[in-house]
Design an enzyme around this catalytic site. Structure first.
Site, PDB file in Angstrom:
ATOM      1  CD  GLU A 174     -11.615  35.619   4.270  1.00  0.00           C
ATOM      2  OE1 GLU A 174     -10.700  36.108   3.568  1.00  0.00           O
ATOM      3  OE2 GLU A 174     -11.392  34.965   5.302  1.00  0.00           O
ATOM      4  CD  GLU A 201      -7.740  29.016   3.542  1.00  0.00           C
ATOM      5  OE1 GLU A 201      -8.173  27.845   3.704  1.00  0.00           O
ATOM      6  OE2 GLU A 201      -6.549  29.252   3.283  1.00  0.00           O
TER       7      GLU A 201
END
Length: 352
Positions: free
Chosen positions: A176, A318
């Protein structure tokens, strides 16, 4: 029926017979029983997910970075400007971020999905345009999004899981990006666990004491609007994020396809908590890649009774911590598939 609704309907029970067969196989392998510790329990869970023992090797893996912006950045809960979300998306698609480095090392693909970035992004290889709205509204003053937008984002996540499994992925990883998303994640976690915001809110990108106190106050005021017992859809609508919501659909979509999904840090943990509320059976198909240093992450894992695979003091997001756990999953499956048994190796079993 929506894509997400269809996935919820398809998520079945873990195959406990396959799990037991994996445990029995471990006892026949050329090693002292239980000597591989959590590799054995992970292997058994992989068998329960796939419905066969030994389980298939969980490769290739696919990482998806869902990106979305947050209106709550207007409240000064982060020192980073909202524009960084779009700039980091560009970094992902050109291969320059930490998750790209780690995924390359492990042979995993990286797909970036714009589910809610405020900036209009140019098309690029590796970027999927699935924007539901141009960032959430400011959760400090009202609902972050509508229920219709929540449902659309859930469908986006489910669609991406299906797309990747259809393309050959045998393990999915949550990633994300979204400036301000630790505020939304902490609000979701506080609302769904019943813990106070001060217990689940961390420093995110490294904020100071004053900004942390302000961040907690913003979350406390926002979740006070929720009625007691609000379900995950209501919580996501009021205080969530588009990437968190899409991750929720992605987790359930992976479970529906009986493919293991490895969740990353606090943002993905908030999505996992929402998935557990909307589809409790999905939790059994999940591995927690690592324990983020964000307090909300530990709160979710404790609430759901999940032990993380790694604890490296990370809080990048991430998908980085989850990606690092992939070799552990692969090793757990390979041990069951490739080790000799006492009988096949002609080795006397001390405990036989």
């Amino acid at each position: 029926m929506t894509a997400f609704g269809g996935a919820v309907a398809l998520v079945g029970d873990l195959d406990h017979e396959a799990e037991q067969l994996a445990r029995l196989l471990h006892d026949r392998l050329t090693k002292p029983r239980g000597s591989l510790g959590r590799l054995e329990t992970i292997g058994a869970q992989l068998a329960a997910i796939a419905g066969v023992a030994p389980p298939p090797i969980p490769t290739p893996a696919a990482v998806v970075v869902f990106a979305g912006d947050h209106g709550v950045t207007a409240q000064g809960v982060t020192p980073w400007p909202q524009e960084v979300t779009a700039q980091m998306v560009a970094n992902f698609v050109t291969g320059g971020a930490a998750i790209n480095v780690l995924a390359r090392q492990l042979g995993a693909s990286v797909t970036v999905v714009d589910v809610g970035v405020a900036t209009v992004l140019d098309d690029a290889p590796g970027l999927l345009q699935r924007n539901v709205r141009r960032g959430t509204a400011d959760l400090a003053i009202g609902p972050a999004m509508t229920l219709e937008e929540v449902n659309r984002a859930l469908d986006v996540g489910t669609e991406i899981a299906n797309r990747l499994v259809d393309g050959g992925a045998r393990a999915l990883v949550t990633g994300e990006m979204g400036i301000g998303n630790t505020t939304a994640a902490a609000a979701v976690i506080a609302a769904l666990t019943g813990r106070g915001p001060e217990a689940v809110t961390g420093r995110g990108t490294g904020i100071d004491d004053a900004m942390l106190a302000h961040k907690i106050a913003v979350i406390d005021k926002a979740i006070a609007r929720l009625p007691a017992g609000a379900d995950a859809r209501a919580v996501l609508s009021e205080v969530g994020g588009l990437e968190i919501t899409a991750l929720t659909g992605y987790i359930v979509g992976s479970a529906a396809r009986r493919v293991p999904v490895v969740v990353d840090g606090v943002i993905a943990d908030a999505a996992l908590l929402a998935a557990a509320d909307l589809c409790p059976q999905a939790v059994g198909f999940v591995f927690a890649g690592h324990r983020s240093t964000e307090p909300g992450a530990a709160a979710v894992l404790e609430h759901l009774g999940i032990e993380p695979i790694l604890d490296l003091g990370m809080r990048l997001g991430e998908g980085s911590g989850a990606c690092l756990a992939l070799p552990i999953l692969e090793a757990s499956a390979r041990v069951l598939s490739e080790m000799a048994t006492f009988d096949s190796a002609g080795v006397v079993d001390k405990e036989s």
